[in-house]
Design a protein around this motif. Sequence first.
Motif, PDB file in Angstrom:
ATOM      1  N   ILE A  26       0.845  -1.203   0.000  1.00 28.18           N
ATOM      2  CA  ILE A  26       0.000   0.000   0.000  1.00 28.18           C
ATOM      3  C   ILE A  26       0.879   1.250   0.000  1.00 28.18           C
ATOM      4  O   ILE A  26       0.645   2.189  -0.763  1.00 28.18           O
ATOM      5  CB  ILE A  26      -0.963  -0.006   1.209  1.00 28.18           C
ATOM      6  N   ASP A  27       1.911   1.220   0.844  1.00 29.91           N
ATOM      7  CA  ASP A  27       2.822   2.364   0.934  1.00 29.91           C
ATOM      8  C   ASP A  27       3.412   2.708  -0.438  1.00 29.91           C
ATOM      9  O   ASP A  27       3.448   3.867  -0.836  1.00 29.91           O
ATOM     10  CB  ASP A  27       3.932   2.038   1.946  1.00 29.91           C
ATOM     11  N   GLY A  28       3.838   1.685  -1.151  1.00 25.52           N
ATOM     12  CA  GLY A  28       4.400   1.897  -2.480  1.00 25.52           C
ATOM     13  C   GLY A  28       3.380   2.482  -3.438  1.00 25.52           C
ATOM     14  O   GLY A  28       3.660   3.442  -4.167  1.00 25.52           O
ATOM     15  N   ALA A  29       2.181   1.923  -3.392  1.00 26.77           N
ATOM     16  CA  ALA A  29       1.138   2.365  -4.323  1.00 26.77           C
ATOM     17  C   ALA A  29       0.648   3.781  -4.003  1.00 26.77           C
ATOM     18  O   ALA A  29       0.172   4.490  -4.881  1.00 26.77           O
ATOM     19  CB  ALA A  29      -0.030   1.374  -4.292  1.00 26.77           C
ATOM     20  N   LEU A  30       0.784   4.178  -2.727  1.00 22.56           N
ATOM     21  CA  LEU A  30       0.334   5.533  -2.332  1.00 22.56           C
ATOM     22  C   LEU A  30       1.206   6.625  -2.951  1.00 22.56           C
ATOM     23  O   LEU A  30       0.747   7.731  -3.188  1.00 22.56           O
ATOM     24  CB  LEU A  30       0.363   5.678  -0.807  1.00 22.56           C
ATOM     25  N   ARG A  31       2.478   6.277  -3.170  1.00 23.88           N
ATOM     26  CA  ARG A  31       3.381   7.289  -3.742  1.00 23.88           C
ATOM     27  C   ARG A  31       2.926   7.683  -5.139  1.00 23.88           C
ATOM     28  O   ARG A  31       2.727   6.837  -5.992  1.00 23.88           O
ATOM     29  CB  ARG A  31       4.814   6.745  -3.791  1.00 23.88           C
ATOM     30  N   GLY A  32       2.737   8.956  -5.331  1.00 24.31           N
ATOM     31  CA  GLY A  32       2.307   9.418  -6.649  1.00 24.31           C
ATOM     32  C   GLY A  32       0.803   9.350  -6.883  1.00 24.31           C
ATOM     33  O   GLY A  32       0.306   9.773  -7.923  1.00 24.31           O
ATOM     34  N   ALA A  33       0.074   8.802  -5.892  1.00 19.72           N
ATOM     35  CA  ALA A  33      -1.369   8.605  -6.098  1.00 19.72           C
ATOM     36  C   ALA A  33      -2.147   9.922  -6.138  1.00 19.72           C
ATOM     37  O   ALA A  33      -3.165  10.014  -6.822  1.00 19.72           O
ATOM     38  CB  ALA A  33      -1.936   7.681  -5.018  1.00 19.72           C
ATOM     39  N   ALA A  80      -0.721   5.611   5.531  1.00 15.85           N
ATOM     40  CA  ALA A  80      -0.388   7.009   5.222  1.00 15.85           C
ATOM     41  C   ALA A  80       0.027   7.752   6.483  1.00 15.85           C
ATOM     42  O   ALA A  80       0.862   8.665   6.434  1.00 15.85           O
ATOM     43  CB  ALA A  80      -1.584   7.693   4.567  1.00 15.85           C
ATOM     44  N   GLU A  81      -0.532   7.360   7.626  1.00 11.15           N
ATOM     45  CA  GLU A  81      -0.143   7.991   8.890  1.00 11.15           C
ATOM     46  C   GLU A  81       1.275   7.592   9.280  1.00 11.15           C
ATOM     47  O   GLU A  81       2.050   8.404   9.767  1.00 11.15           O
ATOM     48  CB  GLU A  81      -1.148   7.636  10.001  1.00 11.15           C
ATOM     49  N   ASP A  82       1.617   6.313   9.048  1.00  7.25           N
ATOM     50  CA  ASP A  82       2.963   5.834   9.386  1.00  7.25           C
ATOM     51  C   ASP A  82       4.037   6.497   8.531  1.00  7.25           C
ATOM     52  O   ASP A  82       5.145   6.750   9.002  1.00  7.25           O
ATOM     53  CB  ASP A  82       3.056   4.309   9.207  1.00  7.25           C
ATOM     54  N   ILE A  87      -0.023  13.884   5.632  1.00  8.90           N
ATOM     55  CA  ILE A  87       0.033  15.361   5.621  1.00  8.90           C
ATOM     56  C   ILE A  87      -0.393  15.902   4.244  1.00  8.90           C
ATOM     57  O   ILE A  87      -1.376  16.632   4.171  1.00  8.90           O
ATOM     58  CB  ILE A  87       1.431  15.882   6.043  1.00  8.90           C
ATOM     59  N   PRO A  88       0.298  15.536   3.152  1.00  6.05           N
ATOM     60  CA  PRO A  88      -0.187  16.018   1.860  1.00  6.05           C
ATOM     61  C   PRO A  88      -1.598  15.507   1.520  1.00  6.05           C
ATOM     62  O   PRO A  88      -2.400  16.232   0.936  1.00  6.05           O
ATOM     63  CB  PRO A  88       0.852  15.494   0.848  1.00  6.05           C
ATOM     64  N   LEU A  89      -1.884  14.281   1.929  1.00 12.21           N
ATOM     65  CA  LEU A  89      -3.199  13.712   1.632  1.00 12.21           C
ATOM     66  C   LEU A  89      -4.301  14.474   2.375  1.00 12.21           C
ATOM     67  O   LEU A  89      -5.358  14.791   1.811  1.00 12.21           O
ATOM     68  CB  LEU A  89      -3.216  12.225   2.011  1.00 12.21           C
ATOM     69  N   GLY A  90      -4.040  14.787   3.639  1.00 15.47           N
ATOM     70  CA  GLY A  90      -5.005  15.547   4.443  1.00 15.47           C
ATOM     71  C   GLY A  90      -5.213  16.946   3.883  1.00 15.47           C
ATOM     72  O   GLY A  90      -6.332  17.474   3.894  1.00 15.47           O
ATOM     73  N   TRP A 121      -1.298  13.811  13.082  1.00 17.42           N
ATOM     74  CA  TRP A 121      -0.129  14.369  12.394  1.00 17.42           C
ATOM     75  C   TRP A 121      -0.418  15.734  11.791  1.00 17.42           C
ATOM     76  O   TRP A 121       0.408  16.628  11.808  1.00 17.42           O
ATOM     77  CB  TRP A 121       0.304  13.446  11.264  1.00 17.42           C
ATOM     78  N   GLN A 122      -1.583  15.839  11.185  1.00 23.71           N
ATOM     79  CA  GLN A 122      -1.963  17.100  10.547  1.00 23.71           C
ATOM     80  C   GLN A 122      -2.084  18.210  11.570  1.00 23.71           C
ATOM     81  O   GLN A 122      -1.589  19.318  11.369  1.00 23.71           O
ATOM     82  CB  GLN A 122      -3.328  16.951   9.860  1.00 23.71           C
ATOM     83  N   LEU A 123      -2.744  17.892  12.677  1.00 23.68           N
ATOM     84  CA  LEU A 123      -2.990  18.886  13.714  1.00 23.68           C
ATOM     85  C   LEU A 123      -1.680  19.343  14.354  1.00 23.68           C
ATOM     86  O   LEU A 123      -1.562  20.477  14.817  1.00 23.68           O
ATOM     87  CB  LEU A 123      -3.897  18.269  14.778  1.00 23.68           C
ATOM     88  N   ALA A 124      -0.695  18.439  14.369  1.00 28.64           N
ATOM     89  CA  ALA A 124       0.594  18.747  14.995  1.00 28.64           C
ATOM     90  C   ALA A 124       1.485  19.590  14.094  1.00 28.64           C
ATOM     91  O   ALA A 124       2.453  20.191  14.555  1.00 28.64           O
ATOM     92  CB  ALA A 124       1.302  17.451  15.377  1.00 28.64           C
ATOM     93  N   ALA A 125       1.173  19.638  12.801  1.00 32.41           N
ATOM     94  CA  ALA A 125       1.997  20.431  11.882  1.00 32.41           C
ATOM     95  C   ALA A 125       1.849  21.913  12.222  1.00 32.41           C
ATOM     96  O   ALA A 125       0.740  22.385  12.433  1.00 32.41           O
ATOM     97  CB  ALA A 125       1.576  20.169  10.441  1.00 32.41           C
ATOM     98  N   PRO A 126       2.960  22.647  12.293  1.00 35.56           N
ATOM     99  CA  PRO A 126       2.912  24.032  12.780  1.00 35.56           C
ATOM    100  C   PRO A 126       2.054  24.955  11.920  1.00 35.56           C
ATOM    101  O   PRO A 126       1.589  25.983  12.400  1.00 35.56           O
ATOM    102  CB  PRO A 126       4.384  24.476  12.777  1.00 35.56           C
ATOM    103  N   ASP A 127       1.844  24.581  10.654  1.00 38.33           N
ATOM    104  CA  ASP A 127       1.098  25.494   9.774  1.00 38.33           C
ATOM    105  C   ASP A 127      -0.370  25.097   9.600  1.00 38.33           C
ATOM    106  O   ASP A 127      -1.048  25.605   8.708  1.00 38.33           O
ATOM    107  CB  ASP A 127       1.781  25.568   8.408  1.00 38.33           C
ATOM    108  N   PHE A 128      -0.869  24.204  10.477  1.00 38.37           N
ATOM    109  CA  PHE A 128      -2.226  23.676  10.240  1.00 38.37           C
ATOM    110  C   PHE A 128      -3.314  24.753  10.250  1.00 38.37           C
ATOM    111  O   PHE A 128      -4.165  24.799   9.354  1.00 38.37           O
ATOM    112  CB  PHE A 128      -2.569  22.564  11.234  1.00 38.37           C
ATOM    113  N   VAL A 129      -3.280  25.638  11.246  1.00 34.40           N
ATOM    114  CA  VAL A 129      -4.322  26.675  11.343  1.00 34.40           C
ATOM    115  C   VAL A 129      -4.273  27.589  10.117  1.00 34.40           C
ATOM    116  O   VAL A 129      -5.309  27.923   9.531  1.00 34.40           O
ATOM    117  CB  VAL A 129      -4.194  27.496  12.650  1.00 34.40           C
TER     118      VAL A 129
END
Length: 279
Positions: A26-33, A80-82, A87-90, A121-129
């Motif tokens: 799944i991880d491999g297939a997610l790249r570029g999806a 995707a969380e691991d 982050i980009p997906l969210g 992960w998204q919420l923890a990113a400094p630029d989320f707000v």
Amino acid sequence: AKKAGRGEQLIFNDAMNAATKDGLVIDGALRGAIEANEFYLVYQAITNSHTGKLTKVEALLRWNSSLLGPVSPDRFIPVAEDSGMIIPLGTWVLDQACRQMAHWKQSVLDDVTISINVSAWQLAAPDFVALVSQALIRNGLSPHQLELELTERVLIEDAANVQAVLAQLRALGVGISLDDFGTGYSSLSYLTQFHLNTLKIDRAFVMDIEHSERSNNLVHAIIAMGHSLGLQLVAEGVETAGQAAILEKMGCHYLQGYHISRPISPDELLRFADDRAGR
Ligand code: C2E
Ligand code: CA
Ligand code: CA
Ligand code: CA
């Protein structure tokens, strides 16, 4: 911990290897999806338990992988969380949902609120707000049209930081909803400590409400508590008319589940809303 016998150990290892392998594939297939446009959103109606009117819609992510075919979010979100891909997906989900809302302006869906699911992960990113407020501005939306769904896990991960981020989002006017309530680490102190405005009662309790006195009592207690804290209540996984009737009688404000509607495409949702508006 229980000591596993040799056979059990082997089975466990096999299961673990299978899970790891599945994750790697799944991880491999997610790249570029994202770039390959393999994701899309479906929308599930949330209606007023009293009037049946469409009030909110939850955006749910779908992935049609060119390599693997359709993959359910329960399988690819944890991967995707691991990997950090969440982050980009969210960000893509936030953007896409806001764009869809802008598209619904001046339609029968004009005054609904859109809910999106947000990972820790998204919420923890400094630029989320900043990201959220930019998505709103770019699409000409008002903050009260957006609600973010968080799980209890998100709240405990980095409580002090999360509390600050939620306060900023609430100050902006964005709604905060606690998802899957009752399944996680359910500390009641969360309900007052964080700036929440909605509780979503998990499907696991709603499922048995007609036949289990225990589930019935529990849901009743959650609703009473929600009322006393001034929170809005949404019941998830409502599959029967009987469940809907019990929940309405208990004072649950909103209903979501297959009995109301499955997650559907934007066009189907427009038709659903048209139907409800005409009642
Ligand atoms: P969730 O947020 O609890 O979403 C509700 C799930 O229950 C959805 O599954 C929905 O299709 C399903 N559901 C709704 N009504 C009923 C019902 O009456 N009966 C039954 N049996 N199921 C019902 P889905 O779409 O497969 O999503 C699974 C989980 O994946 C979501 O659970 C959420 O945790 C996660 N997820 C989905 N989209 C996103 C996203 O954009 N971002 C993040 N971070 N997570 C997402
Ligand atoms: Ca949710
Ligand atoms: Ca949920
Ligand atoms: Ca869930």
